[in-house]
Design a protein around this motif. Sequence first.
Motif, PDB file in Angstrom:
ATOM      1  N   HIS A 488      29.803  35.669 -50.231  1.00 22.90           N
ATOM      2  CA  HIS A 488      30.102  35.044 -48.617  1.00 22.90           C
ATOM      3  C   HIS A 488      28.066  34.684 -48.059  1.00 22.90           C
ATOM      4  CE1 HIS A 488      31.131  35.484 -44.706  1.00 22.90           C
ATOM      5  NE2 HIS A 488      32.339  35.666 -45.394  1.00 22.90           N
ATOM      6  N   VAL A 491      27.025  37.985 -46.491  1.00 20.75           N
ATOM      7  CA  VAL A 491      26.530  39.257 -47.067  1.00 20.75           C
ATOM      8  C   VAL A 491      25.547  40.255 -47.494  1.00 20.75           C
ATOM      9  CG1 VAL A 491      26.887  40.857 -49.926  1.00 20.75           C
ATOM     10  CG2 VAL A 491      28.935  39.357 -48.913  1.00 20.75           C
ATOM     11  N   ARG A 493      22.581  42.571 -48.362  1.00 23.33           N
ATOM     12  CA  ARG A 493      22.212  44.646 -49.139  1.00 23.33           C
ATOM     13  C   ARG A 493      21.027  44.808 -48.959  1.00 23.33           C
ATOM     14  NH1 ARG A 493      27.155  43.946 -49.616  1.00 23.33           N
ATOM     15  NH2 ARG A 493      29.006  43.873 -50.602  1.00 23.33           N
ATOM     16  N   LYS A 527      19.382  38.922 -46.745  1.00 24.06           N
ATOM     17  CA  LYS A 527      21.270  38.181 -47.135  1.00 24.06           C
ATOM     18  C   LYS A 527      21.084  37.974 -48.497  1.00 24.06           C
ATOM     19  CE  LYS A 527      22.654  36.897 -42.845  1.00 24.06           C
ATOM     20  NZ  LYS A 527      22.825  35.480 -41.796  1.00 24.06           N
ATOM     21  N   LEU A 559      34.305  36.566 -50.995  1.00 23.09           N
ATOM     22  CA  LEU A 559      34.598  38.578 -51.423  1.00 23.09           C
ATOM     23  C   LEU A 559      35.633  38.490 -52.541  1.00 23.09           C
ATOM     24  CD1 LEU A 559      34.360  40.004 -48.079  1.00 23.09           C
ATOM     25  CD2 LEU A 559      32.457  39.946 -49.493  1.00 23.09           C
ATOM     26  N   GLU A 563      35.158  44.362 -52.174  1.00 22.23           N
ATOM     27  CA  GLU A 563      33.617  43.968 -51.828  1.00 22.23           C
ATOM     28  C   GLU A 563      34.112  44.153 -49.775  1.00 22.23           C
ATOM     29  OE1 GLU A 563      29.666  41.419 -53.207  1.00 22.23           O
ATOM     30  OE2 GLU A 563      32.254  40.670 -52.924  1.00 22.23           O
ATOM     31  N   LYS A 564      32.337  44.457 -49.498  1.00 28.23           N
ATOM     32  CA  LYS A 564      31.744  45.159 -48.743  1.00 28.23           C
ATOM     33  C   LYS A 564      31.062  43.918 -47.583  1.00 28.23           C
ATOM     34  CE  LYS A 564      32.060  49.917 -47.515  1.00 28.23           C
ATOM     35  NZ  LYS A 564      31.391  50.850 -47.254  1.00 28.23           N
ATOM     36  N   LEU A 565      30.753  43.692 -46.840  1.00 27.08           N
ATOM     37  CA  LEU A 565      29.849  42.939 -46.616  1.00 27.08           C
ATOM     38  C   LEU A 565      28.774  43.152 -46.069  1.00 27.08           C
ATOM     39  CD1 LEU A 565      31.847  40.523 -43.438  1.00 27.08           C
ATOM     40  CD2 LEU A 565      30.139  39.433 -45.754  1.00 27.08           C
ATOM     41  N   TYR A 566      28.011  44.816 -45.767  1.00 25.37           N
ATOM     42  CA  TYR A 566      26.837  45.248 -45.779  1.00 25.37           C
ATOM     43  C   TYR A 566      27.894  46.675 -46.620  1.00 25.37           C
ATOM     44  CZ  TYR A 566      29.751  47.087 -41.688  1.00 25.37           C
ATOM     45  OH  TYR A 566      30.308  47.413 -40.818  1.00 25.37           O
TER      46      TYR A 566
END
Length: 630
Positions: A488, A491, A493, A527, A559, A563-566
């Motif tokens: 995405h 996303v 990290r 990102k 995703l 899974e999370k975006l953050y």
Amino acid sequence: MIFKKYLEKKYTILSPFLRKAILIIFDGLTIILSGLFTNFFILGDFLSLKDSQNFYILFFYILFAIPFYIFTNQYRSLTRYIKEKSIFEFALRNFSIIFLIITLFKIFTDYQVSIRFYFLFFILISISQTSMRYMIKNILNYIYNPIKSSSKLKDENVVIYGANKQGYHFSNLLLNTSNLNILFFIDDDPYLKNLSLNGIRIKPLQELKNYKNSISKVFISLSSNEKEKLEKIYSFFKRIGIEVYQIPSIEKITSGELKINKIKPINIENILGRESVSPNKELIDYGVKRKNICITGGGGSIGSEICRQIVKHYPNKLIIIDSHEENLYLLEKELNSEFTNKLEIKFILDNVCHEKNFRNILFTEKIDLIFHAAAYKHVPIVELNPMPSLINNILSTEVVCKSAKSTNVKQVVLISSDKAVRPTNIMGASKRVSELIVQGYADNEERSTTNKKIFSMVRFGNVMGSSGSVIPLFQKQIEQGKPITITHPKVIRYFMTIPEAAGLVLQAAGLSKGGEIFLLDMGKAIKIIDLARKILKIYGLKEKQSNGSGDIEIVTIGLRPGEKLYEELLIDGESEKTTHPLIFKAKDKFISLEKIQPLIKKLYNFANNGELENSLKTLKEIVPDWVKRN
């Protein structure tokens, strides 16, 4: 070449006595020549020395000097490894002898001391002795470098980037202990162009293109904190296909502990990682020194790096447990080659869930400290295989804590994950349950009155270079010319290098008093799409645009399950500082040991019987904030 081989053969059979005798003869000659030239500069004639009182000075100088040189160990150091310090030692010896002779002449003779003669003689003798040693050193380096007798490898041509103090010391190391041939130094400073350092020519970066086919390695003499310059240089050499290595610190070079074949090439993780903070050695020593340590999951990316760092801090014993045979074999090969004679290391192929075996290991090996790193960590794999993952991640933590409680273990440190915070996947939920187990045991210890054990955990996010990292995937896709796939565009990290994460875990262990959830400062969030673009830039490539321009396309695939975006590190949003700038601690809500243990037993029974729905219901009961996402 024939002459060189002859000299090499002759020099290797010189006895210490013969080597000392040759140096004494050389020193005698330099004393005589220095005396003659001193007389020439003062009186304008070499031969007038024999008719002057200066002749007696020279005679007594030789009489006193050679015994004094022998007594003060001038001939004990190997000429081939002479250092700058020797210049001052030669000067001090010669000054002492001249002072002695002046004193004796004043006391016992009427000779008028010529300070000018003594001063010039002192300068000449000191310079000539130093020059003679360095001349011998250069001849021996020519004979011995590369040292063919100790290596069957062919010569490799290398260059050193950075004509500075660090580069100079490293070039000395290569000249004296390796079979690597230094072609030249590289430096961007225009004032250094075509000058020499340590007898090696300095060239600008632009000239490298003329030699790129004959160079196998480049050693970079830059601080790891010079990220922008390091990235530029790494990118340049990456594009022309030359492997890049980071030169260690001067302290490590000059200490004698550095081995050339142990220097690892720089990788993209080193470039992308943040500026490193030197670890607090005293804090790590306090946590691990002279202790019997067990590491579960010791063959994994984090576990193995913890092992590598622990062995440098003098533990008494290291017990490494892993269920992955190949990982354990590779780590055994690596550690045994370097540390097997320094401490006891045992490699045990087993699963920590085997409680009886694990407890027996702790008891037999008299373990003091456990780092529990064993877990299934790949989110998509765990989502597809929930039952074995729940058993492995949760049961192993219960076994570790329970076994530690019933043996003489003094401390347990759980390696946790940011995915345990408001989990959206089974892996994160299982890690949160593991945290709750450790918190329960820590709370139980706080209420204990005797022999308190320390239970704590360290929670951090994505680690660059680990088996689940996206960076190796992006590199593989780029090298194969395939599109880069991201889940995405939004996303985000946090990234930390494996060595930094492992080092902070060890330091957190030294800070622990019991019950803490330590949080590691992960740096600035990145990102994933920006990370992909940066890696493309390092490879000298551009993102392919809709009009067809560019090299590699970046494709969004959606995703993955859970899974999370953050990611987050805090559940309740509050943390406290510790004495370490990159380590914080939190006190999250927990369940008492009396309440959580029956739930763990229930969850294990359901999972062990293959009852998926009941297992997940029980998991939700233990971790109410787990929200399953597909």
